[in-house]
Design a protein around this motif. Structure first.
Motif, PDB file in Angstrom:
ATOM      1  N   PHE A  49       0.832  -1.207   0.000  1.00 55.78           N
ATOM      2  CA  PHE A  49       0.000   0.000   0.000  1.00 55.78           C
ATOM      3  C   PHE A  49       0.867   1.258   0.000  1.00 55.78           C
ATOM      4  N   ILE A  50       1.884   1.275   0.836  1.00 61.47           N
ATOM      5  CA  ILE A  50       2.793   2.428   0.882  1.00 61.47           C
ATOM      6  C   ILE A  50       3.503   2.604  -0.457  1.00 61.47           C
ATOM      7  N   ALA A  51       3.954   1.498  -1.053  1.00 61.20           N
ATOM      8  CA  ALA A  51       4.613   1.567  -2.355  1.00 61.20           C
ATOM      9  C   ALA A  51       3.647   2.080  -3.419  1.00 61.20           C
ATOM     10  N   TYR A  52       2.402   1.653  -3.370  1.00 63.10           N
ATOM     11  CA  TYR A  52       1.388   2.093  -4.322  1.00 63.10           C
ATOM     12  C   TYR A  52       1.176   3.605  -4.244  1.00 63.10           C
ATOM     13  N   VAL A  53       1.001   4.108  -3.038  1.00 60.29           N
ATOM     14  CA  VAL A  53       0.778   5.541  -2.840  1.00 60.29           C
ATOM     15  C   VAL A  53       1.993   6.337  -3.312  1.00 60.29           C
ATOM     16  N   TYR A  54       3.173   5.906  -2.940  1.00 59.41           N
ATOM     17  CA  TYR A  54       4.404   6.598  -3.320  1.00 59.41           C
ATOM     18  C   TYR A  54       4.584   6.599  -4.844  1.00 59.41           C
ATOM     19  N   LEU A  55       4.411   5.446  -5.460  1.00 59.12           N
ATOM     20  CA  LEU A  55       4.600   5.357  -6.910  1.00 59.12           C
ATOM     21  C   LEU A  55       3.544   6.148  -7.673  1.00 59.12           C
ATOM     22  N   ALA A  56       2.330   6.235  -7.151  1.00 57.28           N
ATOM     23  CA  ALA A  56       1.287   7.037  -7.802  1.00 57.28           C
ATOM     24  C   ALA A  56       1.715   8.500  -7.866  1.00 57.28           C
ATOM     25  N   PHE A  57       2.282   9.007  -6.787  1.00 58.97           N
ATOM     26  CA  PHE A  57       2.785  10.379  -6.797  1.00 58.97           C
ATOM     27  C   PHE A  57       3.966  10.536  -7.761  1.00 58.97           C
ATOM     28  N   MET A  58       4.803   9.514  -7.835  1.00 57.40           N
ATOM     29  CA  MET A  58       5.983   9.579  -8.694  1.00 57.40           C
ATOM     30  C   MET A  58       5.624   9.584 -10.187  1.00 57.40           C
ATOM     31  N   ILE A  59       4.591   8.870 -10.587  1.00 57.03           N
ATOM     32  CA  ILE A  59       4.275   8.800 -12.015  1.00 57.03           C
ATOM     33  C   ILE A  59       3.180   9.771 -12.440  1.00 57.03           C
ATOM     34  N   ARG A  60       2.707  10.599 -11.529  1.00 58.60           N
ATOM     35  CA  ARG A  60       1.627  11.539 -11.835  1.00 58.60           C
ATOM     36  C   ARG A  60       1.958  12.420 -13.032  1.00 58.60           C
ATOM     37  N   GLU A  61       3.115  13.009 -13.052  1.00 59.46           N
ATOM     38  CA  GLU A  61       3.487  13.902 -14.156  1.00 59.46           C
ATOM     39  C   GLU A  61       3.680  13.135 -15.456  1.00 59.46           C
ATOM     40  N   LYS A  62       4.320  11.979 -15.381  1.00 59.28           N
ATOM     41  CA  LYS A  62       4.568  11.181 -16.587  1.00 59.28           C
ATOM     42  C   LYS A  62       3.261  10.747 -17.242  1.00 59.28           C
ATOM     43  N   LEU A  71      -6.256  11.717  -7.092  1.00 57.19           N
ATOM     44  CA  LEU A  71      -7.137  11.427  -5.963  1.00 57.19           C
ATOM     45  C   LEU A  71      -7.938  10.145  -6.213  1.00 57.19           C
ATOM     46  N   LEU A  72      -8.449   9.973  -7.428  1.00 61.57           N
ATOM     47  CA  LEU A  72      -9.193   8.750  -7.756  1.00 61.57           C
ATOM     48  C   LEU A  72      -8.302   7.516  -7.679  1.00 61.57           C
ATOM     49  N   VAL A  73      -7.072   7.646  -8.155  1.00 67.49           N
ATOM     50  CA  VAL A  73      -6.128   6.531  -8.098  1.00 67.49           C
ATOM     51  C   VAL A  73      -5.835   6.174  -6.641  1.00 67.49           C
ATOM     52  N   GLN A  74      -5.680   7.186  -5.806  1.00 70.36           N
ATOM     53  CA  GLN A  74      -5.416   6.929  -4.386  1.00 70.36           C
ATOM     54  C   GLN A  74      -6.630   6.312  -3.700  1.00 70.36           C
ATOM     55  N   LEU A  75      -7.819   6.804  -4.013  1.00 73.58           N
ATOM     56  CA  LEU A  75      -9.031   6.246  -3.406  1.00 73.58           C
ATOM     57  C   LEU A  75      -9.272   4.805  -3.844  1.00 73.58           C
ATOM     58  N   ALA A  76      -8.820   4.463  -5.043  1.00 73.86           N
ATOM     59  CA  ALA A  76      -8.981   3.093  -5.542  1.00 73.86           C
ATOM     60  C   ALA A  76      -8.268   2.088  -4.646  1.00 73.86           C
ATOM     61  N   SER A  77      -7.213   2.521  -3.992  1.00 71.33           N
ATOM     62  CA  SER A  77      -6.460   1.602  -3.127  1.00 71.33           C
ATOM     63  C   SER A  77      -7.217   1.268  -1.848  1.00 71.33           C
TER      64      SER A  77
END
Length: 91
Positions: A49-62, A71-77
């Motif tokens: 879960f922590i890796a998911y949240v961190y990686l979502a922030f990392m690939i947001r711009e890409k 926010l939707l991607v984070q809520l999906a978790s």
């Protein structure tokens, strides 16, 4: 990085479902294996879960996600099957 995120999202979704199923099966029947099954599974799910949240922030711009998409991607978790639905929508 996107491929890693998809892999982590899939594993996080699986670990969530496994944890959810084990909580009902093992806890409701008062099986002594409770501690030996749920504790490692819970730790694994927490790390994913922590890796998911961190990686979502990392690939947001890409991925050119807006803050609402992030926010939707984070809520999906937080929802069972949420990471699987997110993968269909955003990848």
């Amino acid at each position: 990085m996107t491929k890693l995120f998809r892999y982590v999202a899939f594993l996080e979704g699986l670990s969530y479902l496994a944890l959810f199923a084990n909580m009902f099966i093992v806890k409701n029947y008062d099986i002594e294996l409770y501690k030996s099954i749920l504790k490692p599974l819970g730790m694994t799910h927490g790390l994913l879960f922590i890796a998911y949240v961190y990686l979502a922030f990392m690939i947001r711009e890409k991925q050119a996600w807006s803050w609402f998409d992030l926010l939707l991607v984070q809520l999906a978790s937080l929802l069972p099957f949420g990471t699987f639905m997110m993968e269909k929508k955003y990848f």
